[in-house]
Design an enzyme around this catalytic site. Structure first.
Site, PDB file in Angstrom:
ATOM      1  N   LYS A 117       0.821  -1.215   0.000  1.00  0.00           N
ATOM      2  CA  LYS A 117       0.000   0.000   0.000  1.00  0.00           C
ATOM      3  C   LYS A 117       0.856   1.266   0.000  1.00  0.00           C
ATOM      4  O   LYS A 117       0.556   2.232  -0.693  1.00  0.00           O
ATOM      5  CB  LYS A 117      -0.940   0.005   1.214  1.00  0.00           C
ATOM      6  CG  LYS A 117      -2.139  -0.924   1.014  1.00  0.00           C
ATOM      7  CD  LYS A 117      -3.263  -0.586   1.971  1.00  0.00           C
ATOM      8  CE  LYS A 117      -4.578  -1.256   1.607  1.00  0.00           C
ATOM      9  NZ  LYS A 117      -4.512  -2.695   1.382  1.00  0.00           N
ATOM     10  N   GLU A 201      -6.649   7.833   8.331  1.00  0.00           N
ATOM     11  CA  GLU A 201      -7.155   8.452   7.104  1.00  0.00           C
ATOM     12  C   GLU A 201      -8.600   8.877   7.277  1.00  0.00           C
ATOM     13  O   GLU A 201      -9.275   8.459   8.212  1.00  0.00           O
ATOM     14  CB  GLU A 201      -6.978   7.532   5.909  1.00  0.00           C
ATOM     15  CG  GLU A 201      -7.682   6.200   5.997  1.00  0.00           C
ATOM     16  CD  GLU A 201      -7.348   5.317   4.785  1.00  0.00           C
ATOM     17  OE1 GLU A 201      -8.293   4.684   4.288  1.00  0.00           O
ATOM     18  OE2 GLU A 201      -6.189   5.261   4.359  1.00  0.00           O
ATOM     19  N   HIS A 236     -16.281  -7.760   3.528  1.00  0.00           N
ATOM     20  CA  HIS A 236     -15.326  -7.065   2.651  1.00  0.00           C
ATOM     21  C   HIS A 236     -15.019  -7.818   1.378  1.00  0.00           C
ATOM     22  O   HIS A 236     -13.979  -7.629   0.763  1.00  0.00           O
ATOM     23  CB  HIS A 236     -14.013  -6.759   3.396  1.00  0.00           C
ATOM     24  CG  HIS A 236     -14.212  -5.883   4.594  1.00  0.00           C
ATOM     25  ND1 HIS A 236     -14.606  -4.561   4.485  1.00  0.00           N
ATOM     26  CD2 HIS A 236     -14.114  -6.134   5.920  1.00  0.00           C
ATOM     27  CE1 HIS A 236     -14.714  -4.041   5.694  1.00  0.00           C
ATOM     28  NE2 HIS A 236     -14.427  -4.974   6.576  1.00  0.00           N
ATOM     29  N   ARG A 293      -3.781  -8.359 -11.832  1.00  0.00           N
ATOM     30  CA  ARG A 293      -4.187  -9.650 -12.395  1.00  0.00           C
ATOM     31  C   ARG A 293      -5.563  -9.497 -13.009  1.00  0.00           C
ATOM     32  O   ARG A 293      -6.163  -8.430 -12.950  1.00  0.00           O
ATOM     33  CB  ARG A 293      -4.248 -10.697 -11.279  1.00  0.00           C
ATOM     34  CG  ARG A 293      -5.164 -10.235 -10.149  1.00  0.00           C
ATOM     35  CD  ARG A 293      -5.407 -11.257  -9.077  1.00  0.00           C
ATOM     36  NE  ARG A 293      -5.957 -10.641  -7.876  1.00  0.00           N
ATOM     37  CZ  ARG A 293      -7.224 -10.316  -7.691  1.00  0.00           C
ATOM     38  NH1 ARG A 293      -8.110 -10.528  -8.649  1.00  0.00           N
ATOM     39  NH2 ARG A 293      -7.641  -9.777  -6.565  1.00  0.00           N
TER      40      ARG A 293
END
Length: 482
Positions: A117, A201, A236, A293
């Site tokens: 990330k 964040e 998720h 991918r």
């Protein structure tokens, strides 16, 4: 570069999906399989098949060295990793490169950069890509963190930098709760991952998960193939996906498409990739990550853009230039996908294992099933519980939804529980039909009770229609003959 034979380092529906395109292109295919997959459809579908190990994936499908060994022995030219397993493993991509084997995917460097990330944020920083406001690096200093949080503005999200799967995540609504939540997040992260550092964040309220499909060749051409809406998720993970999204305007679509192309440029991308964005309630979008991918949900893009993404992957891997440019691409109609998992929607979507006593697929115009199972098979516990993907296409969103509802009704599975009834629940729900939903759909609207209620209501309507029909038939019978 010649490509006469491809080894597909995967199983189930995606292995068959890749092989189908390879066959269409006149390329021979090699399947690999574990002991438990000996009689699996992907094994029968391939031109050649090799046993590579025991059922657990770390003893079979994840053995990169073993797969390369098989590929060399059978004089394979290229390896397609599908998704999952080794598809985002930079070491495996490198292993293919060093063994003169074409890896049908990006170069290992791009996989590495986008796999982290922080590295991903660093790479796209110079391209002016919108990102969720937050800390550049992990932090443990609480007063400092509090200052940052105030600047960003509440609500904010605290998340463990070593984390994953929702562990070490805290939403803080207001400043007065900040310190206690920060302390809790740090201790949770320390006990779960042995690392207490966290990121802060902005918490995006009512977020939608929108991703853009990109394709890049080795000649400097990069195109995007529009967006997919992936907001219907449980734990998720996506369950229902569609293309296009019902909320993007042509301007926003162009902006997001251009941003996705910049992300691909930032890591010298080659092949098929997906750039994931978060869209907030005011339609601001933020870069989340890039999946290096082919995605599970690629079929909805294929249907609306009239392309074969696997064919494009293979052409690019052979060194060809992309056969189409951005201006050739138009959105045509609407496509919807339901992931058919062997999971029980009445029991928290837990995996449902057993034997497929009945397994009959729906068939018909504009219905596509990417399937990896057949009647009589057991569903193995060692892998992801996805059986197939049910995809419908329509000229309009409504048409695709209605066709999905009837295709679900024609998909007959007995012996295990599946997500089919959940798919039906989603397609009939007002929030989904209106297009006004976000990633909290399941949390807001779905419960086993709600599913049962909607099923009971259906049964009632069906019974009423049957009674009406019966009475009408009786009436007809009573008409006296003249």
């Amino acid at each position: 570069m010649g490509m006469k034979k491809i080894l597909v380092a995967n199983r189930g529906e995606i292995a068959i999906r890749v092989m189908r395109t390879a066959k269409k292109m006149g390329i021979k295919t090699v399947a690999v399989y574990s002991t438990i997959d000996r009689n699996a459809p992907h094994v029968k579908y391939a031109d050649e098949a090799v046993l590579i190990g025991e059922a657990p994936s770390n003893q079979s499908y994840l053995l990169g060295d073993k797969i390369i060994e098989v590929a060399k022995k059978l004089e394979v030219d290229a390896i397609h990793p599908g998704y999952g397993f080794l598809s985002e493993n930079a070491d495996f991509a490198e292993l293919c490169e060093t063994n003169n084997m074409i890896f049908i995917g990006p170069k290992s460097k791009a996989i590495k950069v986008m796999g982290s990330k922080l590295a991903a944020k660093e790479a796209v920083k110079h391209y002016n890509i919108p990102m969720v406001p937050g800390t550049e690096e992990a932090i443990t200093d609480i007063p400092e963190a509090k200052k940052i949080a105030k600047d960003i503005g509440f609500p904010i999200l605290i998340k463990a930098s070593a984390g994953g799967g929702g562990k070490g995540m805290r939403i803080v609504e207001k400043e007065s709760d900040f310190e206690s939540q920060m302390n809790r997040a740090i201790s949770e992260a320390t006990s779960a991952f042995g690392d207490g550092s966290v990121f802060i964040e902005k918490y995006v309220t009512s977020p939608r998960h929108i991703e853009i499909q990109v394709m890049a060749d080795t000649h400097g051409n990069i195109i995007h193939l529009f967006e997919r809406e992936c907001s219907i998720q449980r734990r998720h993970q996506k369950v229902v996906e569609e293309a296009p999204s019902s909320v993007l305007t042509p301007e926003l679509r162009n902006k997001m498409g251009e941003a996705a192309i910049k992300v691909a440029k930032a890591c010298d991308y080659i092949g098929a990739g997906t750039v994931e964005f978060l869209l907030d309630g005011d339609h601001n979008f933020y870069f989340l990550e890039m999946n290096t991918r082919l995605q599970v949900e690629h079929p909805v893009t294929e249907l609306i853009s009239n392309t074969d993404l696997v064919e494009l992957q293979i052409r690019v891997a052979r060194g060809e230039a992309l056969p189409l440019s951005q201006s050739d691409l138009k959105i045509n109609g609407h496509a919807l996908e339901l992931r058919v998992y062997a999971e029980d929607p009445l029991n928290d979507f837990l995996p449902s294992v057993g034997n497929l006593e009945v397994y009959k697929l729906p068939v018909g115009k504009n219905i596509r099933v990417d399937n990896g199972f057949e009647e009589g098979m057991d569903v193995p516990i060692y892998y992801d519980p996805m059986l197939s993907k049910l995809i419908t296409y329509g000229k309009t969103r409504e048409e695709a939804i209605e066709l999905m509802i009837s295709a679900i009704a024609d998909y007959h599975i007995q012996g295990i529980e599946t997500t089919l009834p959940f798919g039906s629940f989603v397609c009939k729900h007002e929030a989904f039909r209106s297009g006004n939903f976000d990633t909290h759909f399941v949390k807001k609207f779905y419960s086993p009770e709600a599913l049962k209620e909607s099923q009971e209501a259906e049964a009632k309507i069906a019974a009423m229609i049957a009674v009406k029909q019966y009475l009408a038939d009786q009436k007809l019978l009573r008409v006296p003959l003249k």
